[in-house]
Enzyme design. Structure first.
Site, PDB file in Angstrom:
ATOM      1  N   ALA A 289      19.871  23.754   6.463  1.00 53.51           N
ATOM      2  CA  ALA A 289      20.517  22.559   6.995  1.00 53.51           C
ATOM      3  C   ALA A 289      22.009  22.741   7.186  1.00 53.51           C
ATOM      4  O   ALA A 289      22.565  22.287   8.181  1.00 53.51           O
ATOM      5  CB  ALA A 289      20.244  21.380   6.073  1.00 53.51           C
ATOM      6  N   ASP A 335      45.689  29.839  48.842  1.00 56.84           N
ATOM      7  CA  ASP A 335      45.905  30.139  50.258  1.00 56.84           C
ATOM      8  C   ASP A 335      45.972  28.832  51.004  1.00 56.84           C
ATOM      9  O   ASP A 335      45.472  27.815  50.537  1.00 56.84           O
ATOM     10  CB  ASP A 335      44.695  30.907  50.811  1.00 56.84           C
ATOM     11  CG  ASP A 335      44.678  32.337  50.366  1.00 56.84           C
ATOM     12  OD1 ASP A 335      45.761  32.885  50.136  1.00 56.84           O
ATOM     13  OD2 ASP A 335      43.582  32.914  50.250  1.00 56.84           O
ATOM     14  N   ASP A 642      40.718  35.920  49.793  1.00 55.54           N
ATOM     15  CA  ASP A 642      39.473  36.146  50.529  1.00 55.54           C
ATOM     16  C   ASP A 642      39.331  37.566  51.069  1.00 55.54           C
ATOM     17  O   ASP A 642      38.235  38.021  51.335  1.00 55.54           O
ATOM     18  CB  ASP A 642      39.339  35.134  51.676  1.00 55.54           C
ATOM     19  CG  ASP A 642      40.615  35.002  52.485  1.00 55.54           C
ATOM     20  OD1 ASP A 642      41.506  35.866  52.321  1.00 55.54           O
ATOM     21  OD2 ASP A 642      40.735  34.049  53.278  1.00 55.54           O
ATOM     22  N   ASP A 646      43.064  41.298  48.530  1.00 61.22           N
ATOM     23  CA  ASP A 646      43.327  40.264  47.529  1.00 61.22           C
ATOM     24  C   ASP A 646      42.725  40.635  46.178  1.00 61.22           C
ATOM     25  O   ASP A 646      43.046  40.023  45.161  1.00 61.22           O
ATOM     26  CB  ASP A 646      42.719  38.926  47.981  1.00 61.22           C
ATOM     27  CG  ASP A 646      43.522  38.292  49.106  1.00 61.22           C
ATOM     28  OD1 ASP A 646      44.748  38.455  49.093  1.00 61.22           O
ATOM     29  OD2 ASP A 646      42.928  37.648  49.981  1.00 61.22           O
ATOM     30  N   ASN A 708      27.957  18.587   7.975  1.00 58.76           N
ATOM     31  CA  ASN A 708      27.594  19.587   6.970  1.00 58.76           C
ATOM     32  C   ASN A 708      28.464  19.474   5.724  1.00 58.76           C
ATOM     33  O   ASN A 708      27.976  19.610   4.610  1.00 58.76           O
ATOM     34  CB  ASN A 708      27.718  20.993   7.566  1.00 58.76           C
ATOM     35  CG  ASN A 708      26.595  21.271   8.543  1.00 58.76           C
ATOM     36  OD1 ASN A 708      25.707  20.434   8.718  1.00 58.76           O
ATOM     37  ND2 ASN A 708      26.635  22.414   9.191  1.00 58.76           N
ATOM     38  N   THR A 739      20.532  14.751  12.764  1.00 59.29           N
ATOM     39  CA  THR A 739      21.942  14.721  13.162  1.00 59.29           C
ATOM     40  C   THR A 739      22.311  15.899  14.056  1.00 59.29           C
ATOM     41  O   THR A 739      23.045  15.743  15.006  1.00 59.29           O
ATOM     42  CB  THR A 739      22.853  14.712  11.920  1.00 59.29           C
ATOM     43  OG1 THR A 739      22.525  15.846  11.135  1.00 59.29           O
ATOM     44  CG2 THR A 739      22.670  13.438  11.139  1.00 59.29           C
TER      45      THR A 739
HETATM   46  P1  ATP Z   1      46.333  32.051  54.406  1.00 60.05           P
HETATM   47  O1  ATP Z   1      47.086  30.795  54.506  1.00 60.05           O
HETATM   48  O2  ATP Z   1      44.975  31.864  53.870  1.00 60.05           O
HETATM   49  O3  ATP Z   1      47.078  33.200  53.857  1.00 60.05           O
HETATM   50  P2  ATP Z   1      46.723  32.907  57.064  1.00 60.05           P
HETATM   51  O4  ATP Z   1      45.696  32.930  58.129  1.00 60.05           O
HETATM   52  O5  ATP Z   1      47.932  32.108  57.261  1.00 60.05           O
HETATM   53  O6  ATP Z   1      45.913  32.480  55.844  1.00 60.05           O
HETATM   54  P3  ATP Z   1      46.659  35.701  57.329  1.00 60.05           P
HETATM   55  O7  ATP Z   1      45.222  35.637  57.630  1.00 60.05           O
HETATM   56  O8  ATP Z   1      47.203  36.750  56.455  1.00 60.05           O
HETATM   57  O9  ATP Z   1      47.153  34.370  56.718  1.00 60.05           O
HETATM   58  O10 ATP Z   1      47.405  35.730  58.731  1.00 60.05           O
HETATM   59  C1  ATP Z   1      48.772  35.957  58.776  1.00 60.05           C
HETATM   60  C2  ATP Z   1      49.267  35.809  60.171  1.00 60.05           C
HETATM   61  O11 ATP Z   1      48.620  36.740  61.031  1.00 60.05           O
HETATM   62  C3  ATP Z   1      49.001  34.452  60.778  1.00 60.05           C
HETATM   63  O12 ATP Z   1      50.014  33.545  60.510  1.00 60.05           O
HETATM   64  C4  ATP Z   1      48.933  34.771  62.252  1.00 60.05           C
HETATM   65  O13 ATP Z   1      50.229  34.797  62.808  1.00 60.05           O
HETATM   66  C5  ATP Z   1      48.383  36.167  62.297  1.00 60.05           C
HETATM   67  N1  ATP Z   1      46.938  36.162  62.546  1.00 60.05           N
HETATM   68  C6  ATP Z   1      45.994  35.492  61.882  1.00 60.05           C
HETATM   69  N2  ATP Z   1      44.776  35.727  62.361  1.00 60.05           N
HETATM   70  C7  ATP Z   1      44.934  36.595  63.373  1.00 60.05           C
HETATM   71  C8  ATP Z   1      44.049  37.260  64.287  1.00 60.05           C
HETATM   72  N3  ATP Z   1      42.735  37.084  64.237  1.00 60.05           N
HETATM   73  N4  ATP Z   1      44.585  38.086  65.189  1.00 60.05           N
HETATM   74  C9  ATP Z   1      45.894  38.291  65.242  1.00 60.05           C
HETATM   75  N5  ATP Z   1      46.779  37.720  64.435  1.00 60.05           N
HETATM   76  C10 ATP Z   1      46.313  36.875  63.504  1.00 60.05           C
END
Ligand code: ATP
Length: 921
Positions: A289, A335, A642, A646, A708, A739
């Site tokens: 117990a 982010d 993501d 990262d 206890n 209990t």
């Molecule tokens: P987070 O806020 O999640 O960091 P984010 O999209 O602002 O996301 P990144 O994905 O690192 O950050 O993008 C950084 C920059 O790169 C953006 O601000 C944009 O100018 C440019 N960018 C984002 N996506 C593309 C893409 N598919 N092709 C070209 N340039 C991009």
């Protein structure tokens, strides 16, 4: 039905051409049909490796019997049954079996919860089936499936690559090779190549480090190289949490202490002439117990139930210790895109050659038009050229489905593709005009993406290939830095400093309106090496990404809970600033950008970290420094991420949080928790659950241990005072079951106190046994001892005085003590719902506890008044007047604990939010 592919070729896949394999596995451009895939899945079995461990219900049941004390007790009662004490033996056996059953049910539930988690954390794969791109659970992959791979993906099966674009794969998990291997799709001549040299295969369990690829599944499950090597799959990890480790220790110390007292009580009983076997049974029953052997298990159960609750709130926890840490989280670095905002990009404005054009329409439907500035209608071809260029430099594509338009790919690119489609520039048509032949992919570090197309535009600079053209899009400053000319309506001209300044001002103006700004450029005549230099600037595009409506409320909740929200984004500082302001993240603090961070050393960053509310234009590598700086300040830091890069920050953070929808497999692998809806509000929800779970474990422990102390204190004090034992073995076992059982379980699911998110985060160093908790446990335990002992003595004397025979008087006194002890525990259960607040605040808020107590009260009544049971439990049918006395005695615990809490509230005030958050408003 096509033949299921044979596995006989397992060592020769690399030497066949991708087309030959496609044919052989009966899979083409459109992938397998669902029917063929289902048929193959049935025949080949799922694409998974045997789980490292699955615990069957039998294992759990068997575990319940592994308690030495319980076994000894059962043997002893069997012995005593043989010697004639049949009734007592049967009752004890029933109680013990009931306790075992309860333990089994609890652990079974916990195990099922963990298993559900393991299933949910299962990986997915992107395939082409029935001619459509789909995401399916990786376990459903079959040979012949066409799989798409991008940076950050975990390769889901062994795949013969048919297309690669700068594809590099990290094969460390399989071959130990730490440098990512560049992959190609061409067949390899040599028949006996080592795994690491078969560079047209991507192996299950390895990670895509860079680039993109497509291929056909050739081996699945145990037939993959990974399956052959390991044969096991690491599921959700089960580690002991710091709290469990701590309780293991506490439990051991308490067990030893209780053991000594029990031996003493039983030993003194024998010395006083009690039968040895009876004292032995009594001693073991008392030990069963009061020894808190279930302590760590109880915590596991609470954590596992909590984990299940978190799943409902979109947070998937991979390791139990995370649940505990969550409650003390004091900083959440998040982010922006997708987590705080919706990641539904819509292009709103285009800037070309000094003029701004608005774009109408919303969502992904290509319906809308240009609103050209009235004084500059000549901008239309420039805007068209920009959108065409951006579409060429994108991977996203738009499709019309039954329920409307759907975007496949990155939303930033989607904004361009949709806007271009509004002008009739379909992606497929422009791609036909200028087929893509190569690309330099996007990464968060480069912040741009460039593609090379077969499109002779003339004017190739020397050394460049005249029949190729390059298109690029990305962060404005990055693109601008690579341009030396600008496209205007009058033709191409030099990009001088004044024009550069004009572009920067335009970008700033768009960003200040909370728009995400990207620039677009092109280059006639290019090679991959020179593509990104000497380009022609086409213009800027501003896209809106609305904040998530729940994010604002979640940030306010953080604020109240003493948690600092911090935004970390790759976006432009002005865009970040505007959105952070709108959400309430940016108040009086600073916004800093990546290159400022580069100039700071670690000490400078640590000194400034409390003030910085927004980090803009940062790369994933910066996140690691931010986490470390917060940790140096003694903060418990949660960090979202993501991408592939990262992973280090996610690993380092106290709570690494990955995205379930947009996140890469690599980031999910590194994280402690995954958000199934990518939503910031879910992080705050998980923190709230974490706090709730911790405080429920605290309630449960206070209740259990204080009970206890009360039980063992009573027995020890009576023995030392030379009195008869106040409770029999059966009674003590029953008290323990009544209990420890239902009320304690009910406390584990107690609704959170309503100021749970209005307190500062718990300091992880203080642990669970804080001075208030210890004090309340002791006060509750000691008072229970005193009251019950007093009542026992009083009733013994009283019974004798009122003429009951000694045996009846003892039975009566024991029954009074038994009832009083049970009632005191019930009052304590309500009292320990909070270690600070009065019992009279929301007393009956826990409906499970109310039900449990009602049920137990019913049982208690039966035990006392139903002759058969009262016989078995050795109880006396109490008259109504006795109930008044016993109730009054038991109720005395309430004012005593209230007084203790009052003292605690005045001597140990809760730290205020203001102290934890140094935020200047
Ligand atoms: P987070 O806020 O999640 O960091 P984010 O999209 O602002 O996301 P990144 O994905 O690192 O950050 O993008 C950084 C920059 O790169 C953006 O601000 C944009 O100018 C440019 N960018 C984002 N996506 C593309 C893409 N598919 N092709 C070209 N340039 C991009």
């Amino acid at each position: 039905m096509p033949e299921t592919p044979s596995l006989s070729n397992r060592d020769g896949w690399h030497s066949l051409s991708a087309d030959a394999i496609s044919q052989r596995l009966d899979s083409g451009e459109h992938g397998l049909s669902s029917a063929t895939a289902a048929e193959r899945l049935r025949r080949q079995g799922p694409n998974e490796l045997p789980q490292a461990e699955t615990i069957s219900p039998w294992d759990i049941l068997a575990e319940q019997f592994q308690n030495v004390l319980i076994i000894i007790l059962l043997i002893a009662v069997a012995l005593s049954a043989l010697l004639g004490e049949v009734l007592e033996s049967v009752v004890i056996a029933v109680i013990v079996l009931f306790a075992i059953l309860l333990g089994f049910v609890q652990e079974y539930r916990a195990e099922r919860a963990m298993e559900a988690l393991r299933r949910m954390a299962a990986p997915a794969a992107k395939v082409i089936r029935d001619g459509r791109e789909q995401t399916i659970p990786a376990r459903e992959l079959v040979p012949g499936d066409q799989v798409l791979l991008t940076a950050g993906d975990r390769v889901p099966a062994d795949i013969r690559l048919s297309e690669t674009a700068n594809l590099r794969v990290n094969e460390a998990a399989l071959t130990g090779e730490s440098v990512p291997v560049t992959k190609h799709s061409a067949p390899l001549e040599a028949p006996d190549l080592a795994i690491g040299d078969r560079i047209n295969l991507a192996y299950s369990g390895t990670d895509i480090a860079y680039g993109r690829g497509r291929g056909i599944v050739v081996e699945t499950g145990l037939a993959t190289e990974f399956g052959r090597v390991t044969g096991m799959l690491a599921g959700v990890q089960q580690q002991r949490t710091p709290l469990q480790q701590n309780l293991d220790k506490v439990g051991r110390v308490l067990a030893i202490a209780a053991g000594i007292v029990v031996v003493l009580i039983a030993g003194l009983g024998v010395l006083r002439g009690e039968p040895v076997l009876e004292m032995f049974i009594f001693g073991v029953a008392l030990a069963v117990a009061v020894v808190p052997e279930a302590l760590p298990a109880v915590v596991t159960i609470s954590l596992a139930i909590g984990v299940q609750r978190m799943v409902k709130r979109h947070a998937l926890v991979r390791r139990l210790p995370t649940v505990e840490t969550l409650g003390s989280t004091s900083v959440i670095c998040s982010d922006k895109t997708g987590t705080l905002t919706r990641d539904e990009m819509t292009l709103r404005a285009v800037w070309t050659d000094g003029h701004q054009t608005a774009v109408t329409g919303s969502g992904y439907a290509p319906e809308g038009e240009l609103e050209l500035p009235p004084d500059a209608p000549e901008q239309r071809p420039l805007v068209e050229r920009l959108l065409r260029a951006a579409t060429l430099a994108s991977d996203a594509h738009l499709e019309q489905e039954d329920d409307g338009w759907r975007l496949y790919g990155d939303p930033t690119e989607g904004a361009f593709v949709v806007a271009a489609a509004k002008l009739g520039l379909e992606r497929s048509t422009v791609e036909e005009q200028a087929p893509r032949i190569d690309e330099i992919p996007f990464s968060s570090e480069r912040k741009r993406m460039t593609t090379l197309h077969r499109e002779p535009l003339g004017d190739a600079p020397q050394g460049d290939s005249p029949e190729l053209a390059a298109y690029t899009k990305g962060a404005a400053e990055t693109i601008l830095a690579g341009c030396d000319r600008i496209q205007s309506s009058a033709g191409i001209r030099e990009l001088d400093d004044a024009t550069g300044a004009q572009i920067n001002a335009a970008a700033k103006a768009l960003a200040s309106d909370a728009l995400r700004v990207l620039a677009v450029a092109y280059k006639p005549g290019a090679t991959k090496e020179t593509a990104e230099q000497g380009m022609i600037f086409l213009g800027l595009a501003g896209m809106i990404d609305p904040p998530r409506s729940e994010a604002q409320e979640a940030i306010a909740a953080c604020e109240r809970a003493g948690i600092r929200p911090v935004m970390i984004t790759g976006d432009h500082p002005d865009t970040a600033r505007a959105i952070a302001r709108e959400l309430g993240i940016l108040r009086a603090g600073r916004v800093i950008v990546g290159h400022e961070l580069d100039r700071m050393n670690d000490a400078e960053l640590e000194a400034a970290v409390e003030e910085i509310e927004v980090y803009a234009r940062v790369s994933p590598e910066h996140k690691l420094r931010v986490v470390q700086a917060w940790q140096k300040q003694g903060r418990i830091c949660a960090m979202t991420g993501d991408g592939v890069n990262d992973a280090p920050a996610l690993k380092r953070a106290d709570i690494g949080i990955a995205m379930g929808i947009t996140g890469t497999d690599v980031s999910r692998e590194a994280a402690d928790m995954t958000l199934t809806d990518d939503n910031f509000a879910s992080i705050v929800g998980a923190v709230e659950e974490g706090r709730g779970i911790f405080s429920n474990i605290k309630k449960y422990l206070m209740y259990l241990l204080s009970s206890n102390i009360g039980e063992i204190g009573l027995m020890a004090a009576a023995t030392l005072a030379g009195l008869p034992l106040p409770l029999s073995a059966v009674q003590i076992l029953y008290v323990n079951l009544a209990t420890d059982g239902l009320p304690a379980l009910a406390l584990a699911v107690d609704p959170p106190e309503d100021d749970l998110m209005e307190r500062p985060p718990r300091d992880p160093k203080t642990g669970i046994f804080t001075p208030p908790v210890i004090l309340l446990m002791l006060v509750g335990g000691i008072w229970s001892t005193l009251v019950n002992l007093g009542l026992f003595v009083y009733e013994l004397n009283n019974g004798a005085a009122s003429g009951l025979d000694p045996e009846q008087a003892l039975k009566h006194a024991m029954t009074m003590t038994f009832v009083s002890l049970v009632l005191i525990q019930f009052f304590k259960a309500y009292n320990f719902r909070s270690d600070r607040r009065s019992l009279f605040q929301q007393t009956f808020a826990n409906k499970w506890l109310n039900l449990a107590i009602l049920w137990e009260l019913g049982l208690l009544t039966l035990i006392i008044y139903v002759p058969m049971l009262s016989n078995a439990f050795g109880t006396y049918a109490l008259p109504a007047s006795d109930w008044l006395l016993v109730l009054a005695a038991a109720f005395s615990i309430v004012p005593v604990l209230e007084a203790a809490k009052w003292v605690l509230r005045h001597t140990h005030p809760e730290p205020q939010i203001g102290n934890a958050s140094t935020r200047a408003d």
